[in-house]
Design an enzyme around this catalytic site. Structure first.
Site, mmCIF file in Angstrom:
data_model
loop_
_atom_site.group_PDB
_atom_site.id
_atom_site.type_symbol
_atom_site.label_atom_id
_atom_site.label_comp_id
_atom_site.label_asym_id
_atom_site.label_seq_id
_atom_site.Cartn_x
_atom_site.Cartn_y
_atom_site.Cartn_z
ATOM 1 N N SER A 1 0.827 -1.208 0.000
ATOM 2 C CA SER A 1 0.000 0.000 0.000
ATOM 3 C C SER A 1 0.865 1.265 0.000
ATOM 4 O O SER A 1 1.661 1.459 -0.913
ATOM 5 C CB SER A 1 -0.974 -0.029 1.185
ATOM 6 O OG SER A 1 -1.966 0.945 1.032
ATOM 7 N N ASP B 1 -8.584 -2.485 -6.894
ATOM 8 C CA ASP B 1 -7.989 -2.326 -5.566
ATOM 9 C C ASP B 1 -9.023 -1.823 -4.550
ATOM 10 O O ASP B 1 -9.638 -0.767 -4.737
ATOM 11 C CB ASP B 1 -6.818 -1.342 -5.649
ATOM 12 C CG ASP B 1 -6.127 -1.180 -4.319
ATOM 13 O OD1 ASP B 1 -5.175 -1.920 -4.062
ATOM 14 O OD2 ASP B 1 -6.558 -0.321 -3.522
ATOM 15 N N HIS C 1 -6.543 -5.878 -1.478
ATOM 16 C CA HIS C 1 -5.563 -4.822 -1.193
ATOM 17 C C HIS C 1 -4.485 -5.420 -0.304
ATOM 18 O O HIS C 1 -4.766 -5.833 0.817
ATOM 19 C CB HIS C 1 -6.246 -3.645 -0.485
ATOM 20 C CG HIS C 1 -5.347 -2.467 -0.256
ATOM 21 N ND1 HIS C 1 -4.904 -1.657 -1.277
ATOM 22 C CD2 HIS C 1 -4.818 -1.960 0.880
ATOM 23 C CE1 HIS C 1 -4.134 -0.696 -0.775
ATOM 24 N NE2 HIS C 1 -4.071 -0.864 0.524
#
Length: 411
Positions: free
Chosen positions: A193, A289, A356
């Site tokens: 991330s 995502d 994610h």
């Protein structure tokens, strides 16, 4: 489902329903990263203690609140004794004084609040059956406490905020080099991330730490944040990134290959950076995502009437027109990586999932039910690419064709 997971999902739901956009942008990523990093673990995962970087104080390399930064290190052995995996923690960004002041009272802005031990699962696991290629490497998780993907270099005296992400990056690398990383014959910089974005931003810097004989590569997991238009026609993520770059003084630490011809905010977006990275890089990303759908494409601020609420929480509740919008986002992602994918040295795994961060979770990284593209999983794909066993350019067919996804559903 574990009680902690239920609690985190409840918190997410409250934030979404309350329409607290700043809270959502800040906390959703924090909770999501926690959920994905440790939410689905193996029995008795390896617990690794926190090491504070005491030398960091001398260079002002401190967290938002002025406390020392830190990392978790588990030593390698055998054939992996001189191999190093550095994994950069994720956790969103703070783009204004209010957000950063809030953040400095959490583990994302202060080492006081960081867990003193973390479970090492997925790409950080020490078990060959869970992490076949990297289990016996020196594995490090660098904690994230600056809120700008390790790029800021500024401060706000009035608010007692230290924006020192770039200094933290340098202090951590220096500390690890002194602990044996300088002798590495192979190294991999990865991140999830906001940490996945950081692994792109710092990739060539990482390579430059080592002699030319060292095999050095970079892996970005869920770091391909797109400069996309949200459902209202606005630029939610561009506005957020602009605040981060300006507030935290990141401009000077962004790649010169980009800032020489684009504005600093544009140079915080990976799509404007990846074609110019000299170091071999692997992009692992979900085409839909989950964080980008929730916080960038269809956040409550862009959806005041809640038309996207059900779809945002559960992709199965999206209308045909909403799915069409999300298919457009996938196409935009594939366009963004077109030039990058032409290089033989780079790797890709873009699966059509609502997910994610897929490297830290054991169930997505390497298990009997891991996500697959053409019968090949994520850990195998990354390993094949890193060790040059075969080229890897895996791009999934569009949703809903992939039945192997571990989709995130918030209900």
């Amino acid at each position: 489902m574990h009680k902690l997971q239920l609690l985190l999902l409840w918190v997410l739901g409250v934030l979404l329903l309350s329409g607290c956009v700043d809270c959502f942008l800040h906390l959703n990523e924090t909770q999501l990263a926690y959920l994905e990093g440790y939410g689905i673990s193996t029995a008795n995962p390896l617990m690794v203690p926190l090491t504070l970087i005491h030398a960091a104080d001398a260079t002002g390399a401190v967290c938002l609140d002025g406390t020392l930064p830190g990392y978790h290190l588990h030593r390698g052995y055998g054939s992996g004794a001189n191999s190093w995996l550095i994994h950069l923690e994720g956790g969103g960004w703070c783009n204004n004084i209010r957000n950063c002041v809030y953040r400095k009272k959490t583990r994302r802005g202060s080492s006081v609040y960081m867990e003193k031990q973390l479970p090492f699962t997925g790409i950080l696991s020490n078990k060959a059956e869970e992490n076949p290629d990297f289990f016996n490497w020196n594995r490090v998780k660098l904690r994230y406490c600056d809120g700008a993907s390790f790029t800021g270099d500024s401060q706000d005296k009035a608010a007692q905020l230290y924006f020192r992400g770039q200094r933290i990056w340098l202090a951590a690398m220096q500390d690890l080099m002194s602990k044996g990383m300088r002798y590495a014959n192979q190294a991999l910089l990865s991140g999830c991330s906001a940490g996945g974005l950081a692994s792109i931003l710092h990739c060539d810097e990482f390579k430059d730490l080592f002699p030319g004989t060292t095999r050095v590569k970079c892996l970005s997991d869920a770091g391909l944040f797109l400069d996309a238009t949200d459902v209202s026609g606005g630029r939610t993520l561009r506005n957020l990134f602009g605040g981060v770059v300006n507030l935290q003084g990141a401009k000077e630490n962004l790649p010169r290959t980009c800032t020489s011809h684009l504005d600093p905010t544009s140079c915080f977006f990976p799509q404007n950076l990846i074609a110019n990275i000299k170091t071999p890089t692997f992009l692992l990303n979900a085409a839909y995502d989950a964080w980008q759908v929730q916080a960038s494409l269809a956040p409550p601020s862009a959806d005041p009437h809640g038309y996207w609420h059900e779809c945002r929480m559960n992709h199965a509740r999206c209308s045909p027109s909403q799915i069409q919008f999300l298919q457009g986002f996938r196409i935009e992602m594939l366009k963004a990586i077109r030039g990058f994918s032409m290089s033989r040295q780079n790797g890709l795994f873009i699966n059509s999932c609502f997910a994610h961060c897929q490297t830290e979770r054991q169930d997505t990284w390497f298990s009997d039910s891991s996500p697959l593209i053409r019968n090949k999983g994520i850990a195998e794909s990354v390993g094949d690419w890193y060790f040059d066993r075969t080229g890897v350019k895996e791009i999934d067919c569009p949703y809903p064709c992939d039945r192997t996804c571990h989709n995130l559903v918030f209900r």
